[in-house]
Structure formats: structure tokens, C-alpha cells
Design a protein around this motif. Structure first.
Motif, PDB file in Angstrom:
ATOM      1  N   LEU A   1       0.823  -1.211   0.000  1.00 13.61           N
ATOM      2  CA  LEU A   1       0.000   0.000   0.000  1.00 13.61           C
ATOM      3  C   LEU A   1       0.858   1.262   0.000  1.00 13.61           C
ATOM      4  O   LEU A   1       0.481   2.275  -0.591  1.00 13.61           O
ATOM      5  N   ALA A   2       2.031   1.189   0.632  1.00  5.45           N
ATOM      6  CA  ALA A   2       2.936   2.350   0.603  1.00  5.45           C
ATOM      7  C   ALA A   2       3.433   2.599  -0.818  1.00  5.45           C
ATOM      8  O   ALA A   2       3.540   3.746  -1.266  1.00  5.45           O
ATOM      9  N   LEU A   3       3.732   1.534  -1.543  1.00  7.88           N
ATOM     10  CA  LEU A   3       4.158   1.680  -2.938  1.00  7.88           C
ATOM     11  C   LEU A   3       2.994   2.121  -3.824  1.00  7.88           C
ATOM     12  O   LEU A   3       3.150   2.979  -4.696  1.00  7.88           O
ATOM     13  N   LEU A   4       1.818   1.542  -3.587  1.00  4.96           N
ATOM     14  CA  LEU A   4       0.651   1.915  -4.389  1.00  4.96           C
ATOM     15  C   LEU A   4       0.309   3.388  -4.209  1.00  4.96           C
ATOM     16  O   LEU A   4      -0.017   4.083  -5.174  1.00  4.96           O
TER      17      LEU A   4
ATOM     18  N   LEU B   1      -3.419  -6.393  -3.184  1.00 10.69           N
ATOM     19  CA  LEU B   1      -4.175  -5.589  -4.148  1.00 10.69           C
ATOM     20  C   LEU B   1      -5.541  -6.194  -4.455  1.00 10.69           C
ATOM     21  O   LEU B   1      -6.502  -5.455  -4.677  1.00 10.69           O
ATOM     22  N   SER B   2      -5.656  -7.515  -4.451  1.00  6.71           N
ATOM     23  CA  SER B   2      -6.987  -8.096  -4.700  1.00  6.71           C
ATOM     24  C   SER B   2      -7.927  -7.777  -3.532  1.00  6.71           C
ATOM     25  O   SER B   2      -9.120  -7.547  -3.731  1.00  6.71           O
ATOM     26  N   THR B   3      -7.381  -7.735  -2.316  1.00  4.13           N
ATOM     27  CA  THR B   3      -8.186  -7.372  -1.141  1.00  4.13           C
ATOM     28  C   THR B   3      -8.570  -5.891  -1.211  1.00  4.13           C
ATOM     29  O   THR B   3      -9.712  -5.519  -0.926  1.00  4.13           O
ATOM     30  N   ALA B   4      -7.626  -5.054  -1.640  1.00  4.07           N
ATOM     31  CA  ALA B   4      -7.921  -3.623  -1.816  1.00  4.07           C
ATOM     32  C   ALA B   4      -8.977  -3.421  -2.907  1.00  4.07           C
ATOM     33  O   ALA B   4      -9.849  -2.552  -2.792  1.00  4.07           O
ATOM     34  N   ALA B   5      -8.905  -4.243  -3.963  1.00  2.64           N
ATOM     35  CA  ALA B   5      -9.883  -4.142  -5.055  1.00  2.64           C
ATOM     36  C   ALA B   5     -11.291  -4.452  -4.545  1.00  2.64           C
ATOM     37  O   ALA B   5     -12.259  -3.789  -4.925  1.00  2.64           O
TER      38      ALA B   5
END
Length: 131
Positions: free
Chosen positions: A32-35, A98-102
Motif C-alpha cells: 500500500l505504501a508503494l501503491l 491488491l486483490s483485497t484492496a480491489a
């Protein structure tokens, strides 16, 4: 709808097949820091609003990135930040987070997120887009 921290980490842990919530949390923090460095403005704020508070703060105060990284370099950068990671394990980490964030974002917001990212991130989010 803001996901509770435990629910978010449980999902990351399950998808990443981690042994502990600590491992899931470490992956979530790095990814998440990179995103966050890749997203700007309203889109980043909206995604943050749908994440547990401490992860929202990470997204909003990201690691600096000179330029948007293509997906394979994003995975490589993740590997560099996670001790003992390889590109293979980092790809797994990125995908789990990222799939969880999606899921938290929902399709409309995810579409806007993908517009801000280089081509190929749809696969990292586990949401392949029709060409």
C-alpha cells in the motif's frame, strides 16, 4: 464501506497463505505504501476511505516514487522492501494485498484507480480487464 482491520488482514492472510497476521500486515504495509505513490488526488483519497485507518494513512503518506512503475517493477520494488522476499513471493504479496484492496474499492473506483496506473495492473489486482 470501510473494512475492519482484522477482516482486511484476514483476507490478505488467506489469499497470501501467510502463517501469521504479522506477515499479512507486513505485506499490506509495503504494497500500500508503494501503491500510494502511484495514485493521486480524489482516487487515492477515496481508496483510503475504504481501507482500515492505519492502512489508509500508509496509502496517503506513501513511499516516494520518481515515476509510475510498470507492474513487474512494482513487484521488484515490493521484493526489495520485504526482508527475505523473492520476486515470486513478492508477486504473491502484491496480488494478495491488491486483490483485497480491489474488493474494498469496488468496481467503479477500481476502474478509476487502473486509469492512473501503467498497463497491466489489472492483473495484479486480480481483475483482468477486457482488452
Amino acid at each position: 464501506m470501510n473494512l475492519r482491520r482484522e477482516a482486511f488482514l484476514d483476507r490478505v492472510k488467506e489469499r497470501g497463505e501467510y502463517d501469521s497476521l504479522q506477515e499479512a500486515e507486513r505485506a499490506a504495509r509495503v504494497v500500500l505504501a508503494l501503491l500510494g505513490a502511484h495514485l493521486v488526488g480524489e482516487v487515492r483519497a477515496q481508496l483510503a476511505a475504504r481501507l482500515p485507518e492505519d492502512f489508509a494513512l500508509i496509502l496517503l503518506n506513501p513511499l516516494q516514487s520518481a515515476e509510475p512503475l510498470p507492474p513487474e517493477r512494482f513487484v521488484r520494488a515490493t521484493a526489495a522492501w520485504i526482508e527475505g522476499a523473492t520476486e515470486q513471493t513478492a508477486a504473491w504479496d502484491v496480488s494478495a494485498v491488491l486483490s483485497t484492496a480491489a474488493d474494498a474499492a469496488g468496481d467503479d473506483l477500481l476502474g478509476q484507480i487502473l486509469l492512473q496506473l501503467p498497463a497491466g495492473y489489472d492483473l495484479l489486482f486480480g481483475r483482468p480487464q477486457p482488452a
